[in-house]
Write a protein that holds these residues in place. Structure first.
Motif, mmCIF file in Angstrom:
data_model
loop_
_atom_site.group_PDB
_atom_site.id
_atom_site.type_symbol
_atom_site.label_atom_id
_atom_site.label_comp_id
_atom_site.label_asym_id
_atom_site.label_seq_id
_atom_site.Cartn_x
_atom_site.Cartn_y
_atom_site.Cartn_z
ATOM 1 N N UNK A 1 5.013 -3.368 -11.537
ATOM 2 C CA UNK A 1 4.074 -3.395 -10.440
ATOM 3 C C UNK A 1 3.682 -5.027 -10.130
ATOM 4 N N UNK A 2 3.479 -5.703 -11.260
ATOM 5 C CA UNK A 2 3.069 -7.056 -11.034
ATOM 6 C C UNK A 2 3.932 -7.944 -10.330
ATOM 7 N N UNK A 3 5.263 -7.743 -10.649
ATOM 8 C CA UNK A 3 6.460 -8.337 -9.598
ATOM 9 C C UNK A 3 6.344 -7.883 -8.490
ATOM 10 N N UNK A 4 5.796 -6.319 -8.198
ATOM 11 C CA UNK A 4 5.836 -5.785 -6.722
ATOM 12 C C UNK A 4 4.691 -6.243 -5.944
ATOM 13 N N UNK A 5 3.482 -6.821 -6.671
ATOM 14 C CA UNK A 5 2.358 -7.276 -6.081
ATOM 15 C C UNK A 5 2.753 -8.835 -5.470
ATOM 16 N N UNK A 6 3.405 -9.467 -6.514
ATOM 17 C CA UNK A 6 3.747 -10.919 -6.020
ATOM 18 C C UNK A 6 4.583 -10.689 -4.683
ATOM 19 N N UNK B 1 -4.774 -1.384 8.152
ATOM 20 C CA UNK B 1 -5.730 -2.190 7.654
ATOM 21 C C UNK B 1 -6.132 -3.255 8.934
ATOM 22 N N UNK B 2 -5.378 -3.686 9.493
ATOM 23 C CA UNK B 2 -5.606 -4.831 10.398
ATOM 24 C C UNK B 2 -6.400 -4.248 11.585
ATOM 25 N N UNK B 3 -5.969 -3.028 12.005
ATOM 26 C CA UNK B 3 -6.783 -2.310 13.076
ATOM 27 C C UNK B 3 -8.075 -2.080 12.892
ATOM 28 N N UNK B 4 -8.490 -1.809 11.390
ATOM 29 C CA UNK B 4 -9.794 -1.310 11.083
ATOM 30 C C UNK B 4 -10.619 -2.533 10.723
ATOM 31 N N UNK B 5 -9.932 -3.916 11.022
ATOM 32 C CA UNK B 5 -10.722 -5.051 10.720
ATOM 33 C C UNK B 5 -10.501 -5.515 9.498
ATOM 34 N N UNK B 6 -9.890 -4.944 8.306
ATOM 35 C CA UNK B 6 -9.614 -5.481 7.051
ATOM 36 C C UNK B 6 -8.896 -6.703 7.170
ATOM 37 N N UNK B 7 -9.238 -7.706 6.464
ATOM 38 C CA UNK B 7 -8.578 -9.148 6.757
ATOM 39 C C UNK B 7 -7.780 -9.431 5.318
ATOM 40 N N UNK B 8 -8.374 -8.910 4.055
ATOM 41 C CA UNK B 8 -7.761 -9.170 2.840
ATOM 42 C C UNK B 8 -7.633 -8.136 2.006
ATOM 43 N N UNK B 9 -6.804 -7.991 1.181
ATOM 44 C CA UNK B 9 -6.160 -7.182 0.298
ATOM 45 C C UNK B 9 -5.815 -7.696 -1.277
ATOM 46 N N UNK B 10 -6.503 -7.104 -2.240
ATOM 47 C CA UNK B 10 -5.973 -7.448 -3.438
ATOM 48 C C UNK B 10 -5.114 -6.569 -3.941
ATOM 49 N N UNK B 11 -3.985 -6.792 -4.318
ATOM 50 C CA UNK B 11 -2.886 -5.757 -4.925
ATOM 51 C C UNK B 11 -2.971 -5.944 -6.331
ATOM 52 N N UNK B 12 -3.521 -4.897 -6.959
ATOM 53 C CA UNK B 12 -3.925 -4.719 -8.273
ATOM 54 C C UNK B 12 -2.603 -4.268 -8.901
ATOM 55 N N UNK B 13 -2.363 -4.654 -10.226
ATOM 56 C CA UNK B 13 -0.948 -4.003 -10.979
ATOM 57 C C UNK B 13 -1.364 -3.383 -12.075
ATOM 58 N N UNK B 14 -0.086 -2.581 -12.627
ATOM 59 C CA UNK B 14 -0.299 -1.709 -13.724
ATOM 60 C C UNK B 14 0.498 -2.026 -14.814
ATOM 61 N N UNK B 15 1.405 -2.688 -14.718
ATOM 62 C CA UNK B 15 2.519 -2.972 -15.408
ATOM 63 C C UNK B 15 3.378 -4.179 -15.163
ATOM 64 N N UNK B 16 4.450 -4.704 -16.069
ATOM 65 C CA UNK B 16 5.219 -5.750 -15.448
ATOM 66 C C UNK B 16 5.790 -5.598 -14.065
#
Ligand SMILES: [Zn+2]
Length: 265
Positions: free
Chosen positions: A43-48, A26-41
């Motif tokens: 993956x929500x804890x995982x996104x955090x 992502x960084x080498x492509x110039x992507x500076x921000x990602x929003x990690x979306x969640x599916x359940x409890x």
């Protein structure tokens, strides 16, 4: 140029062994921000966790996806609601998502509706934006949202109907589009019609795209520049102008200030 991926499932199992690699790509492509979306409890804890580990560029959206509704554990809805409330002040939590309704899961329609409504009520209470999955339900969702005081709405992978797009834009909602912008006439038509000020880019990884040039390879935020180029072509604008507007949309929608990760090190 700063690129953004407003919708990826970075805490999905499929990325578990390669998050460092995905972030580096992502960084080498110039992507500076990602929003990690969640599916359940879980993956929500995982996104955090990921937002904490890669705090310079990963943000978290927490919630329960309509596909997870059928396999929710006892108390999982309440635990997820509690987690979101508890983490509200954590500056990396930028939205409630991915939430919504999916017509293909009509057998569990009532349950989907209950979970969706709980999440919308929480978004109202905590004043958080929502990221919405609306396969086959977009028109219905656009009709029902005004009865909630949810201020910022993002309709992810908007495909149809065009009449709902018009209403969504009038209400100030945003949409995200990803890889299909490169090859799908339907999505290109949506991109042509939506004002650039209401558009954000996404990958929805680890979902894979089998049409060229993606050919089923692992979905990465490094796809984003290709998507922005396709948008620029459709809108007959410069790639840099499009990237700049989308980065601004990201800041406005999520209320964050982007850091140029390539130069901040
Ligand atoms: Zn998604």
């Amino acid at each position: 140029m700063k690129f953004i991926d407003a919708h990826i499932h970075l805490s999905d199992k499929e990325y578990a062994d390669c998050v460092d690699e995905i972030i580096a790509e992502a960084k080498s492509a110039g992507v500076v921000a990602l929003v990690s979306n969640s599916m359940d409890f879980e993956t929500s804890a995982g996104s955090l966790e990921l937002a904490k580990r890669y705090s310079e560029m990963v943000y978290a959206a927490l919630g329960i996806h309509p596909w997870s509704v059928n396999v929710l554990k006892e108390n999982e809805l309440q635990e997820t609601l509690d987690l979101i409330s508890k983490e509200r002040r954590n500056s990396s939590v930028v939205a409630i998502g991915e939430i919504g309704l999916d017509y293909k899961y009509e057998k569990i329609w009532d349950k989907q509706m209950t979970v969706f409504e709980e999440m919308l009520h929480l978004a109202e209470k905590l004043d958080l934006p929502v990221i919405i999955h609306s396969r086959g339900t977009t028109a219905q969702i656009v009709e029902m949202l005004p009865s909630y005081s949810v201020k910022r709405v993002l309709l992810h992978w908007f495909s149809n109907p065009i009449s709902a797009l018009k209403k969504a834009v009038e209400k100030g909602y945003y949409i995200t589009e990803g890889a299909p912008t490169v090859y799908s006439n339907g999505i290109r038509e949506v991109v042509r019609r939506v004002p650039l000020t209401n558009l954000l880019t996404e990958t929805d990884g680890p979902v894979r795209f089998f049409k060229p040039p993606f050919n089923g390879k692992r979905t990465t935020p490094a796809f984003i520049p290709m998507i922005v180029e396709a948008i620029a072509e459709i809108k007959k604008m410069n790639v840099s102008e499009v990237a700049e507007q989308i980065a601004k949309n990201f800041e406005d929608f999520f209320g964050v200030k982007l850091i140029d990760v390539a130069t901040s090190e």
